[in-house]
Design a protein around this motif. Structure first.
Motif, short mmCIF file in Angstrom:
data_model
loop_
_atom_site.label_atom_id
_atom_site.label_comp_id
_atom_site.label_asym_id
_atom_site.label_seq_id
_atom_site.Cartn_x
_atom_site.Cartn_y
_atom_site.Cartn_z
N LEU A 154 0.84 -1.20 0.00
CA LEU A 154 0.00 0.00 0.00
C LEU A 154 0.88 1.26 0.00
CD1 LEU A 154 -2.74 -1.01 2.62
CD2 LEU A 154 -3.00 -0.90 0.13
N GLN A 155 1.94 1.21 0.76
CA GLN A 155 2.87 2.33 0.85
C GLN A 155 3.49 2.62 -0.51
OE1 GLN A 155 6.30 1.61 3.46
NE2 GLN A 155 5.77 3.46 4.60
N SER A 156 3.92 1.57 -1.20
CA SER A 156 4.52 1.73 -2.52
C SER A 156 3.50 2.27 -3.52
CB SER A 156 5.06 0.37 -3.01
OG SER A 156 5.59 0.47 -4.31
N ASP A 157 2.27 1.76 -3.46
CA ASP A 157 1.22 2.24 -4.37
C ASP A 157 0.93 3.73 -4.14
OD1 ASP A 157 0.96 -0.22 -5.52
OD2 ASP A 157 -0.81 -0.82 -4.38
N LEU A 158 0.93 4.15 -2.88
CA LEU A 158 0.68 5.56 -2.58
C LEU A 158 1.83 6.45 -3.03
CD1 LEU A 158 -0.97 5.40 0.97
CD2 LEU A 158 -2.05 6.08 -1.17
N GLN A 159 3.06 5.94 -2.92
CA GLN A 159 4.22 6.70 -3.38
C GLN A 159 4.16 6.89 -4.89
OE1 GLN A 159 7.30 4.20 -1.76
NE2 GLN A 159 7.29 5.23 0.23
N THR A 160 3.74 5.85 -5.60
CA THR A 160 3.56 5.97 -7.05
C THR A 160 2.44 6.96 -7.36
OG1 THR A 160 4.28 3.68 -7.39
CG2 THR A 160 3.01 4.69 -9.16
N LEU A 161 1.38 6.93 -6.55
CA LEU A 161 0.25 7.82 -6.75
C LEU A 161 0.66 9.29 -6.61
CD1 LEU A 161 -2.80 8.21 -7.19
CD2 LEU A 161 -3.10 7.95 -4.72
N TYR A 162 1.35 9.63 -5.52
CA TYR A 162 1.68 11.04 -5.34
C TYR A 162 2.78 11.51 -6.28
CZ TYR A 162 5.97 10.52 -2.40
OH TYR A 162 7.24 10.26 -1.93
N SER A 163 3.65 10.58 -6.68
CA SER A 163 4.68 10.95 -7.65
C SER A 163 4.05 11.36 -8.98
CB SER A 163 5.65 9.78 -7.86
OG SER A 163 6.62 10.09 -8.84
N GLY A 164 3.02 10.61 -9.39
CA GLY A 164 2.34 10.93 -10.64
C GLY A 164 1.49 12.18 -10.56
N LEU A 197 0.98 4.49 7.61
CA LEU A 197 1.35 3.12 7.24
C LEU A 197 2.68 2.72 7.87
CD1 LEU A 197 0.31 3.06 3.46
CD2 LEU A 197 -0.87 2.01 5.39
N GLN A 198 3.65 3.63 7.85
CA GLN A 198 4.95 3.31 8.44
C GLN A 198 4.82 3.13 9.94
OE1 GLN A 198 7.77 2.75 6.58
NE2 GLN A 198 8.52 1.92 8.52
N THR A 199 3.90 3.86 10.57
CA THR A 199 3.65 3.69 12.01
C THR A 199 3.19 2.27 12.30
OG1 THR A 199 3.08 6.02 12.30
CG2 THR A 199 2.26 4.47 13.96
N GLN A 200 2.29 1.75 11.45
CA GLN A 200 1.82 0.37 11.63
C GLN A 200 2.94 -0.64 11.36
OE1 GLN A 200 -1.13 -0.55 12.85
NE2 GLN A 200 -1.58 1.64 13.09
#
Length: 559
Positions: free
Chosen positions: A64-74, A496-499
């Motif tokens: 999920l973290q990786s998907d969100l990073q891709t999302l905000y990068s785009g 997410l990183q907190t979890q």
């Protein structure tokens, strides 16, 4: 006499034999030990299962973290609409179209390159002449490689530029002279070449590497080399001028100009004209510079793809089995953190900004709740209401003074009052908010939000010369909100990183408990093996004594 029978059994740890007068039995010491150890390690096995489950959750959170990073990068190119040459905003990209009036090919006469942030507008260009370089040639020589037989030193260069001395010896050939000149081209901007007219006719050609500048030559000592080669005549003038040097002459929007090059980048900021040929009388080139809306469409298409990828991962974590319980692969089933992020993204998508919504862009959810983009609707609104699209999607920052210009809004724009202090010489000395001058750094006339502060990414330039307070107002569009949610949630300090950190710490604690239990079980096994080995030895000793007594009894009976 009673019969006596005996049996024996073996296991991996201990072999035991017992005898009796009517029956026999075996004790499986290894099984007893293993049973005791298994009872001890049963809790460790349960804990290990918990660790495995936690590891699966960590992997899911990381996905999920990786998907969100891709999302905000785009989304980064849509989240801000700052227009300048350094901007990476899709709204700052530019495209140019060139058409012609009259009998001239626009593509044959002109090409252009445009940087982000170039001013939008229409222009008319005519080209009177192209800039050309000075080019001269010498007389025919019979060989490229034979010794020339003369020697001397000459100076060569371009008018107004640097010159270099070239020394020629009597053993040098025409090719050697050309090589000697070219060895100094970086200094002189004069290049030499040889044209083969026939198998017995070779001419040296000198060419300026810069337009609109004449080649200058003078003989310094010895033979006059250029005269010997027929490049100059007896008066020292060039004998055969192939091409005169000249400046480019053109007119932009009726303003006549000239430049010493055909690549012109100092007329319109951010625009380079490459002049290719003169336009005939009565013809002109029509130039239109506009926002490159294809970049906005491409960024929105990327967003749809990335959003659906994150959504699909969330849906997979909500899957149920046929009995209605969570699917075995849905390790984050019912997870509140994941649900909160998804809700925040959907709320941002449903935001209304300046009376517009995502539907105005052609964005909608289909029957599967997947995000879709109608490119026809998007194309229409980009052509009719680009400013509305810009406001709907990106961050907007304005100031109450024309002396404070916005360089960058950042991805988390703020509204505040900026207090500017200027010294007696008119130099900007500080920029503060609420009396705190550490929130912005000053570099000349540039004001930059301090890293780690809520103003990070914001930047301004100040053209004033007096101290004053200026109001800065910012709004966030849909893309800006989505960018911030995705970035904050997937950051090293995000939800997410907190979890992930919580589960990792818990797994470390649980693994230590497993290690402690297994260590205690190993100690127990060693102790039982030692204890049962003593039992075995005692049994064997008793059996030996029993056998001895039986032998004595049998002997007495015989007597």
């Amino acid at each position: 006499m009673a019969s006596v029978s005996s049996t024996s059994s073996s296991s991996s740890g201990v072999t035991v034999t017992t005898s009796g007068t009517t029956n026999s039995s075996s004790i499986d010491w290894s099984a007893l030990i293993q049973s005791a150890v298994d009872a001890k390690t049963a809790q460790a096995d349960t804990i290990s299962t918990t660790i495995t489950n936690n590891e699966a959750k960590i992997a899911a959170y990381q996905t999920l973290q990786s998907d969100l990073q891709t999302l905000y990068s785009g989304l980064s190119s849509l989240s801000t609409a700052v227009v300048n040459s350094l901007s990476t905003s899709a709204f700052a990209t530019r495209a140019a179209s060139i058409s012609s009036t009259g009998d001239v090919s626009a593509s044959s006469a002109l090409s252009m390159t445009i940087k982000s942030g170039a001013a939008i507008g229409d222009h008319t260009l005519t080209i009177s002449q192209l800039a050309t370089a000075h080019k001269v040639s010498g007389t025919a020589q019979s060989s490229r490689t034979d010794e020339l037989g003369f020697s001397g030193t000459f100076s060569i260069g371009l008018e107004g530029g640097s010159t270099a001395d070239i020394t020629v010896t009597d053993t040098m050939s025409l090719q050697d002279v050309v090589d000697a000149i070219n060895a100094q081209t970086s200094t002189t901007n004069v290049q030499a070449s040889i044209v083969q007219v026939s198998s017995t006719s070779f001419q040296m050609v000198l060419t300026g590497t810069e337009d609109a500048a004449d080649i200058v030559y003078s003989s310094a000592s010895g033979d006059d080399i250029m005269n010997e080669l027929g490049v100059t005549d007896s008066s020292g003038s060039f004998a055969n001028v192939i091409q005169e040097s000249q400046s480019a002459e053109f007119s932009l929007d009726g303003i006549a100009m000239s430049r010493d090059t055909n690549d012109i980048s100092d007329v319109l900021s951010g625009v380079t004209f490459s002049l290719l040929q003169a336009t005939p009388d009565g013809t002109s080139l029509n130039i239109s510079i506009e926002t490159d809306t294809s970049q906005i469409q491409s960024a929105l298409e990327t967003f749809v793809t990335n959003y659906n990828a994150f959504r699909d991962e969330v849906i997979a974590q909500q899957a149920t089995a046929t009995d209605g319980t969570a699917d075995s692969s849905a390790v984050l089933f019912g997870d509140g953190t994941m649900r909160n992020i998804m809700d925040a993204l959907q709320n941002a998508l449903n935001t209304t900004v300046a009376g517009m919504t995502m539907a105005d862009l052609g964005l909608s959810f289909n029957e599967k709740n997947e995000l879709e983009l109608d490119t026809s609707t998007l194309s229409d609104i980009l052509s009719t209401n680009l400013s509305g699209v810009t406001t709907l999607l990106s961050a907007q920052t304005t100031t109450s003074s024309s002396q404070l210009s916005v360089v960058n809004t950042g991805t988390s724009p703020q509204s505040f009052t900026l207090d500017l202090a200027v010294d007696a010489d008119g130099n900007l000395t500080s920029a503060s908010v609420g009396g705190d001058a550490s929130l912005f750094t000053i570099s000349g006339t540039t004001i930059i939000g301090a890293s780690g502060s809520i103003y990070a990414g914001m930047a301004f330039t100040y053209s004033g010369s007096t101290s004053q307070s200026i109001t800065v107002a910012s709004t966030s569009g849909i893309a800006t909100q989505l960018y911030r949610i995705a970035k904050d949630s997937s950051s090293s300090t995000g939800a997410l990183q907190t979890q992930i950190d919580r589960l990792t710490t818990r797994d470390d604690e649980l693994q230590q408990r497993v290690d402690d239990i297994n260590s205690a079980a190993s100690t127990l096994q060693s102790r039982l093996e030692t204890q049962y080995a003593k039992y075995q030895a005692a049994i064997e000793s008793a059996n030996s004594t029993l056998d001895y007594l039986k032998a004595l009894l049998n002997s007495s009976s015989s007597d």
